[in-house]
Design a protein around this motif. Structure first.
Motif, PDB file in Angstrom:
ATOM      1  N   ASN A 112     -41.220 -18.139  -4.127  1.00 21.60           N
ATOM      2  CA  ASN A 112     -40.063 -18.771  -4.106  1.00 21.60           C
ATOM      3  C   ASN A 112     -39.970 -19.546  -5.622  1.00 21.60           C
ATOM      4  O   ASN A 112     -38.952 -19.182  -6.214  1.00 21.60           O
ATOM      5  CB  ASN A 112     -39.891 -19.900  -3.213  1.00 21.60           C
ATOM      6  CG  ASN A 112     -38.755 -20.923  -3.511  1.00 21.60           C
ATOM      7  OD1 ASN A 112     -37.627 -20.668  -3.504  1.00 21.60           O
ATOM      8  ND2 ASN A 112     -39.141 -22.138  -3.861  1.00 21.60           N
ATOM      9  N   CYS A 168     -39.976 -10.335  -1.978  1.00 22.43           N
ATOM     10  CA  CYS A 168     -38.959 -10.796  -2.733  1.00 22.43           C
ATOM     11  C   CYS A 168     -37.384 -10.127  -2.526  1.00 22.43           C
ATOM     12  O   CYS A 168     -36.680 -10.576  -2.990  1.00 22.43           O
ATOM     13  CB  CYS A 168     -39.218 -10.678  -4.196  1.00 22.43           C
ATOM     14  SG  CYS A 168     -40.868 -11.572  -4.823  1.00 22.43           S
ATOM     15  N   LEU A 281     -32.365 -21.864  -8.344  1.00 21.41           N
ATOM     16  CA  LEU A 281     -33.272 -22.137  -7.150  1.00 21.41           C
ATOM     17  C   LEU A 281     -33.559 -23.659  -6.983  1.00 21.41           C
ATOM     18  O   LEU A 281     -33.899 -24.127  -5.840  1.00 21.41           O
ATOM     19  CB  LEU A 281     -34.709 -21.508  -7.464  1.00 21.41           C
ATOM     20  CG  LEU A 281     -35.615 -21.850  -8.490  1.00 21.41           C
ATOM     21  CD1 LEU A 281     -36.465 -23.127  -8.011  1.00 21.41           C
ATOM     22  CD2 LEU A 281     -36.671 -20.871  -8.898  1.00 21.41           C
ATOM     23  N   PRO A 286     -35.476 -24.434   0.045  1.00 23.82           N
ATOM     24  CA  PRO A 286     -35.554 -23.093   0.587  1.00 23.82           C
ATOM     25  C   PRO A 286     -36.415 -23.180   1.888  1.00 23.82           C
ATOM     26  O   PRO A 286     -36.679 -22.186   2.577  1.00 23.82           O
ATOM     27  CB  PRO A 286     -36.749 -22.727  -0.424  1.00 23.82           C
ATOM     28  CG  PRO A 286     -37.404 -23.854  -1.099  1.00 23.82           C
ATOM     29  CD  PRO A 286     -36.551 -25.169  -1.093  1.00 23.82           C
ATOM     30  N   SER A 324     -44.104 -22.698   2.186  1.00 24.70           N
ATOM     31  CA  SER A 324     -43.902 -22.129   0.658  1.00 24.70           C
ATOM     32  C   SER A 324     -44.303 -23.417  -0.277  1.00 24.70           C
ATOM     33  O   SER A 324     -43.919 -24.606  -0.187  1.00 24.70           O
ATOM     34  CB  SER A 324     -42.761 -21.713   0.491  1.00 24.70           C
ATOM     35  OG  SER A 324     -42.599 -21.330  -0.889  1.00 24.70           O
TER      36      SER A 324
END
Length: 386
Positions: A112, A168, A281, A286, A324
């Motif tokens: 990420n 990805c 991001l 996430p 993550s």
């Protein structure tokens, strides 16, 4: 030798982890400055939101733009198809860095924040640099398939994970122009105000760009101009028109990025593209939140049993940690989102503060971050509790 892993392999992994931690700590200042910038400019808040300390940002556990944690350790020659038109030599330094950032043992954990943004930047640079010879900013579908396989094979030969395309979510279509009606370099430059675009994006401040969006705005404007060259949409209803236009503009943004990558030296292009990606991001959390019923049951009713409540929170957060590594700004978004879920479930007490949860508790740990916490004074800011 036990379990198929030799002592030398264990030492290599241990050293790799040590270097990773050291390199990450070296770049903590960038993310700290970013949080200070957000604190100064203000941030919309109508839910439980962590407060910054008087001294500014917390000691971040992951940098805004993480460096490559290791040095190249292999020098193999990849067996590629020979059917790809991309110039791998022109972007060799970036490819080497990507193989490091996506090193096999860590790729899925760092996907990420580090690996996938670097892979996406590498693909854009490869297409951009190759456009100097091909005069196109997007590949056809057949060539895209060959090139994606060759890119992965080249990275794997240098130590990258062999499942990068899956990790990805990279597909051959990511290498094409998609629905953007313009991919020819000459046509692109006849439509877009290229000097203004290059001025806006030639040098970006990784902190200010996320707030002021100078380069991002220039990219959006260029993409809209390209998208307008498409066929007539008058036969579609309004909902379909909006959807088609939105998708087309997004595809044209990729074409704009490819053009930028053709005008900048690969290393410089990588810095620009990574900076832009980090702005994107850091806007969302996430993590996937599991069901909170167990926490609600333990922490509801005024948190009558603190031990039970904090035990439930620890168990819940430990699940999040396994997903993550995330940046501290993403963790801030995650804390806010989780706070909203708690509010909707009628948890009225400050569980973060009561259970001593800090920002770094929302991600896998990277080294010792001390006792600094920006969640020690979390407040419910929705109108129901103010």
């Amino acid at each position: 030798m036990r379990g198929g892993v030799s002592f030398s392999d264990r030492v290599a992994v241990a050293l790799a982890l040590l270097v990773l931690v050291i390199r990450i700590h070296e770049s903590l200042a960038t993310s700290s400055n970013y949080l200070k910038e957000l604190a100064l400019t203000g941030r919309e808040a109508d839910v439980m939101l962590p407060e910054l300390s008087p001294s500014g940002a917390p000691e971040p556990f992951l940098p805004l733009l993480a460096p490559s944690p290791l040095s190249p350790f292999t020098n193999n020659t990849a067996q590629i198809s020979g059917l790809c038109v991309l110039n791998f030599t022109a972007a060799q330094s970036v490819i080497s860095m990507t193989s490091i950032d996506c090193w096999s043992p860590f790729a899925s954990v760092l996907a990420n924040v580090i690996c996938c943004p670097q892979l996406e930047a590498t693909i854009a640079i490869l297409i951009g640099q190759s456009s100097k010879e091909t005069n196109v900013l997007g590949l056809n579908a057949t060539t895209a398939k060959h090139c994606l396989l060759d890119i992965q094979q080249t990275l794997v030969e240098q130590g990258a994970n062999n499942s990068l395309n899956q990790i990805c979510s990279i597909r051959p279509s990511n290498l094409t122009e998609g629905s953007c009606p313009v991919k020819d370099v000459d046509q692109f430059e006849s439509i877009v105000a290229t000097s203004e675009l290059l001025t806006a994006c030639d040098k970006i401040d990784p902190v200010k760009e996320c707030c002021e969006q100078t380069c991002q705005s220039a990219i959006s404007e260029a993409a809209k101009k390209l998208a307008q060259r498409a066929y007539d949409l008058s036969m579609l209803d309004d909902s379909h028109v909006k959807s088609v236009r939105s998708n087309r503009v997004e595809d044209c943004k990729n074409i704009v990025l490819h053009w930028l990558a053709s005008k900048l030296e690969p290393k410089h292009a990588k810095e620009v593209l990574r900076g832009l990606t980090n702005c994107k991001l850091n806007q969302v959390c996430p993590l996937v939140f599991p069901d909170i019923r167990h926490v609600v049951k333990s922490c509801g009713n005024g948190m009558s049993n603190l031990t039970t409540c904090c035990g439930a929170m620890d168990s819940y957060v430990s699940h999040l940690q396994k997903q993550s590594l995330i940046t501290n700004l993403q963790a801030l978004d995650c804390a806010t989102s989780l706070g909203m879920k708690f509010q909707r479930a009628n948890i009225t007490q400050n569980v973060f503060d009561s259970c001593h949860l800090s920002l770094k508790d929302f991600s896998l740990q990277v080294g010792n971050q001390g006792n600094y916490s920006i969640l020690t004074h979390v407040a419910f800011l929705s109108s129901s509790y103010v």
